[in-house]
Design a protein around this motif. Structure first.
Motif, PDB file in Angstrom:
ATOM      1  N   LEU A 411      20.208  85.008  35.542  1.00 31.91           N
ATOM      2  CA  LEU A 411      20.797  83.875  35.665  1.00 31.91           C
ATOM      3  C   LEU A 411      20.003  83.010  36.699  1.00 31.91           C
ATOM      4  O   LEU A 411      19.912  81.734  36.554  1.00 31.91           O
ATOM      5  CB  LEU A 411      22.256  84.119  36.432  1.00 31.91           C
ATOM      6  CG  LEU A 411      23.111  84.805  35.312  1.00 31.91           C
ATOM      7  CD1 LEU A 411      24.540  84.976  35.939  1.00 31.91           C
ATOM      8  CD2 LEU A 411      23.511  83.952  34.366  1.00 31.91           C
ATOM      9  N   GLY A 412      19.400  83.725  37.745  1.00 34.99           N
ATOM     10  CA  GLY A 412      18.593  82.880  38.694  1.00 34.99           C
ATOM     11  C   GLY A 412      17.096  82.177  38.014  1.00 34.99           C
ATOM     12  O   GLY A 412      16.935  81.252  38.191  1.00 34.99           O
ATOM     13  N   ALA A 413      16.812  83.034  36.981  1.00 30.68           N
ATOM     14  CA  ALA A 413      15.573  82.440  36.300  1.00 30.68           C
ATOM     15  C   ALA A 413      16.054  81.240  35.449  1.00 30.68           C
ATOM     16  O   ALA A 413      15.181  80.263  35.291  1.00 30.68           O
ATOM     17  CB  ALA A 413      14.910  83.594  35.261  1.00 30.68           C
ATOM     18  N   LEU A 414      17.252  81.557  34.695  1.00 30.09           N
ATOM     19  CA  LEU A 414      17.829  80.214  34.029  1.00 30.09           C
ATOM     20  C   LEU A 414      18.009  79.060  34.699  1.00 30.09           C
ATOM     21  O   LEU A 414      17.632  77.876  34.377  1.00 30.09           O
ATOM     22  CB  LEU A 414      18.932  80.780  33.247  1.00 30.09           C
ATOM     23  CG  LEU A 414      18.623  81.817  32.085  1.00 30.09           C
ATOM     24  CD1 LEU A 414      19.857  82.523  31.512  1.00 30.09           C
ATOM     25  CD2 LEU A 414      17.788  81.308  30.965  1.00 30.09           C
ATOM     26  N   LEU A 415      18.564  79.585  35.891  1.00 27.77           N
ATOM     27  CA  LEU A 415      18.631  78.080  36.905  1.00 27.77           C
ATOM     28  C   LEU A 415      17.499  77.387  37.206  1.00 27.77           C
ATOM     29  O   LEU A 415      17.335  76.191  37.019  1.00 27.77           O
ATOM     30  CB  LEU A 415      19.681  78.690  37.911  1.00 27.77           C
ATOM     31  CG  LEU A 415      19.888  77.467  39.170  1.00 27.77           C
ATOM     32  CD1 LEU A 415      20.554  76.484  38.545  1.00 27.77           C
ATOM     33  CD2 LEU A 415      20.590  78.173  40.333  1.00 27.77           C
ATOM     34  N   LEU A 416      16.410  78.200  37.602  1.00 29.23           N
ATOM     35  CA  LEU A 416      14.985  77.435  37.833  1.00 29.23           C
ATOM     36  C   LEU A 416      14.638  77.082  36.578  1.00 29.23           C
ATOM     37  O   LEU A 416      13.906  75.748  36.788  1.00 29.23           O
ATOM     38  CB  LEU A 416      14.237  78.511  38.562  1.00 29.23           C
ATOM     39  CG  LEU A 416      14.477  79.212  39.973  1.00 29.23           C
ATOM     40  CD1 LEU A 416      13.446  80.307  40.212  1.00 29.23           C
ATOM     41  CD2 LEU A 416      14.286  77.829  41.035  1.00 29.23           C
ATOM     42  N   PHE A 417      14.561  77.453  35.423  1.00 25.44           N
ATOM     43  CA  PHE A 417      14.101  76.896  34.348  1.00 25.44           C
ATOM     44  C   PHE A 417      14.790  75.436  33.959  1.00 25.44           C
ATOM     45  O   PHE A 417      14.190  74.755  33.642  1.00 25.44           O
ATOM     46  CB  PHE A 417      14.260  77.897  33.184  1.00 25.44           C
ATOM     47  CG  PHE A 417      13.775  77.471  31.843  1.00 25.44           C
ATOM     48  CD1 PHE A 417      11.917  77.207  31.800  1.00 25.44           C
ATOM     49  CD2 PHE A 417      14.631  77.053  30.874  1.00 25.44           C
ATOM     50  CE1 PHE A 417      11.837  76.804  30.324  1.00 25.44           C
ATOM     51  CE2 PHE A 417      14.050  76.253  29.681  1.00 25.44           C
ATOM     52  CZ  PHE A 417      12.728  76.240  29.462  1.00 25.44           C
ATOM     53  N   SER A 418      16.000  75.764  34.195  1.00 32.09           N
ATOM     54  CA  SER A 418      16.962  74.618  33.882  1.00 32.09           C
ATOM     55  C   SER A 418      16.420  73.277  34.803  1.00 32.09           C
ATOM     56  O   SER A 418      16.336  71.951  34.553  1.00 32.09           O
ATOM     57  CB  SER A 418      18.322  74.690  33.803  1.00 32.09           C
ATOM     58  OG  SER A 418      18.747  75.552  32.953  1.00 32.09           O
ATOM     59  N   ALA A 419      16.333  73.607  36.251  1.00 36.06           N
ATOM     60  CA  ALA A 419      15.935  72.685  37.138  1.00 36.06           C
ATOM     61  C   ALA A 419      14.676  72.031  36.694  1.00 36.06           C
ATOM     62  O   ALA A 419      14.348  70.573  36.794  1.00 36.06           O
ATOM     63  CB  ALA A 419      15.981  72.949  38.685  1.00 36.06           C
ATOM     64  N   LEU A 420      13.543  73.133  36.511  1.00 33.38           N
ATOM     65  CA  LEU A 420      12.087  72.516  36.334  1.00 33.38           C
ATOM     66  C   LEU A 420      12.300  71.568  35.081  1.00 33.38           C
ATOM     67  O   LEU A 420      11.525  70.479  34.929  1.00 33.38           O
ATOM     68  CB  LEU A 420      11.333  73.700  36.067  1.00 33.38           C
ATOM     69  CG  LEU A 420       9.793  73.304  35.455  1.00 33.38           C
ATOM     70  CD1 LEU A 420       9.266  72.331  36.684  1.00 33.38           C
ATOM     71  CD2 LEU A 420       9.163  74.865  35.573  1.00 33.38           C
TER      72      LEU A 420
END
Length: 452
Positions: A411-420
């Motif tokens: 979930l953390g990786a998905l959040l960062l990917f979405s922000a980028l």
């Protein structure tokens, strides 16, 4: 003028480094409170009793054996060996061992911190084989004393009453501690086996035992069966093997273990001789786990603090880039301090109320403060409250990551990917050179832009 863009980015990075100080101070406070909770737990363990591990009953026979030793100052080969005697404790395990226990649990507190404690009623039944009198290498035995039935209890302070030990349904008196061989250790409980016992016999033990956090038994038998019941809804099964059957509900748990001497060979070998073995990994153990405490959850939330501050500053920077409306470094800093205050409120509130309510109260308070501030800074209620709402959404996503322990990394990786991805899509057509060159010439308010 291109240097102004680089200078702005450098300023934002410097502000994030400045915010490391209050965030590290909050992390230090969490460690202090965690150490206080650990101290309270140890204090309760000293006053009630510690974690308990029960082993036995074992049959221990004190014997004197002869052996040949080499002389250190001999000249003739035939005079180099001399017979000596030594005292040893030799043990024998039962064929079968059945353990039935029931735990009554409660919480003991010192201030706002506490630890689970229990009172256990345990019934142990062991059957020893008829060959228990046979000694290994009998030609070396010089003499034997009365056999002892020995049990080891990790913390004798937890005994509510003296253990009751029955041999063939006959109660036997306990041997006083000072009369036991010193090699048995300080946690031994023993009785002398009557001289008239011949052949196989049965031993029954009744224990009324207090403890904290965990209860374990060593499977010192050829076949071991154990059943435990408790009114604690959060057990953790650990040790040599897991229960073959278990039921866990809101009102407690029941569990059953089965193992044998092949699986428990290490524990049995450890106990050979004096019957003393303190290998926790070889025991059948249940631990009374406390639900995730506020301090632990707050410590985990703090790991995402720099992520939230970074995303917030990145959003501010994009606002400057897209709207050509400059924000002062002090405004960045004040919003960053408000985010740091969220974690301090979270730590303080979670010690007194459930973590979910503490998280909600801290997030709403800080996001509302930031929203009121940004409405005035950006001169636009829509932009100010939009930023505050977005920040509240991010806090909600972080809470979801905290609760989903097994999927936290995903979930953390998905959040960062979405922000980028959002940043790249929004700025894909932006002329960064043009922004850097014309930045100082365009300083219009959002209200003016909205009216034009």
């Amino acid at each position: 003028m291109r240097n102004s863009l680089f200078l702005k980015m450098l300023t934002i990075a410097g502000l994030m480094l400045v915010l490391v100080v209050p965030l590290m101070m909050i992390q230090g406070k969490v460690r202090d409170r965690s150490n206080e909770a650990w101290r309270v737990k140890n204090e309760i363990a000293r006053q009630v009793s510690g974690e308990q591990m029960v082993s036995g009953p074992l049959l221990v026979v004190p014997r004197v054996r002869r052996y040949l030793a080499e002389k250190s100052d001999c000249e003739a080969p035939k005079d180099c060996r001399v017979e000596r005697h030594r005292q040893v404790l030799e043990s024998a395990i039962p064929d079968t061992l059945s353990i039935d226990g029931e735990l009554q649990t409660s919480m003991r507190y010192r201030g706002i911190y506490g630890s689970p404690v229990y009172r256990s009623l345990m019934q142990l039944e062991a059957v020893f084989p008829a060959s228990w009198r046979q000694a290994k290498q009998p030609e070396q035995v010089v003499s034997s004393q009365a056999p002892l039935l020995v049990m080891q209890i990790a913390d004798l302070r937890g005994l509510v009453e003296r253990p009751q030990i029955f041999v063939n349904d006959v109660a036997l008196p306990l041997v006083e501690t000072e009369q036991l061989p010193s090699s048995l250790g300080d946690s031994a409980v023993a009785v002398k086996l009557p001289p008239n016992i011949q052949g196989a016999f049965t031993v029954k033990v009744r224990l009324n035992l207090n403890g904290t956090e965990s209860l374990a038994t060593l499977p010192l038998a050829k076949e071991t069966r154990m059943a435990l019941r408790a009114d604690w809804p959060h057990p953790s099964f650990e040790g040599l093997v897991l229960p073959v059957e278990r039921e866990v509900g809101g009102d407690g748990f029941t569990s059953q273990w089965r193992t044998n001497s092949l699986a428990a060979a290490s524990a049995i070998h450890c106990a050979q001789g004096n019957g003393l073995c303190n290998e926790p990994d070889q025991a059948l153990r249940v631990r009374l786990v406390q639900p995730v405490t506020g301090l632990l959850s707050s410590e985990r939330a703090l790991k995402y603090s720099f992520l939230i501050v970074g995303l917030t500053f990145a959003a501010f920077f994009l606002f400057e880039v897209l709207r050509r409306y400059p924000l002062h470094a002090m405004q960045y800093l004040l919003v960053g301090l408000a985010l740091a205050m969220f974690y301090l409120l979270l730590v303080a509130l979670s010690e007194h109320i459930d973590f979910v309510w503490a998280y909600l109260a801290a997030a709403l308070s800080c996001c509302a403060l930031i929203g009121v501030y940004l409405v005035a800074v950006m001169r636009s209620p829509a932009s100010g409250w939009g930023f505050a709402g977005s920040l509240l959404l991010v806090q909600g996503l972080i809470y979801g990551i905290l609760m989903a322990e097994d999927y936290a990394l995903l979930l953390g990786a998905l959040l960062l990917f979405s922000a980028l991805s959002a940043v790249m899509l929004v700025t894909r057509k932006l002329d960064w050179y043009g922004f850097a060159g014309g930045r100082g010439q365009q300083k219009t308010s959002l209200a003016d832009e909205a009216s034009s």
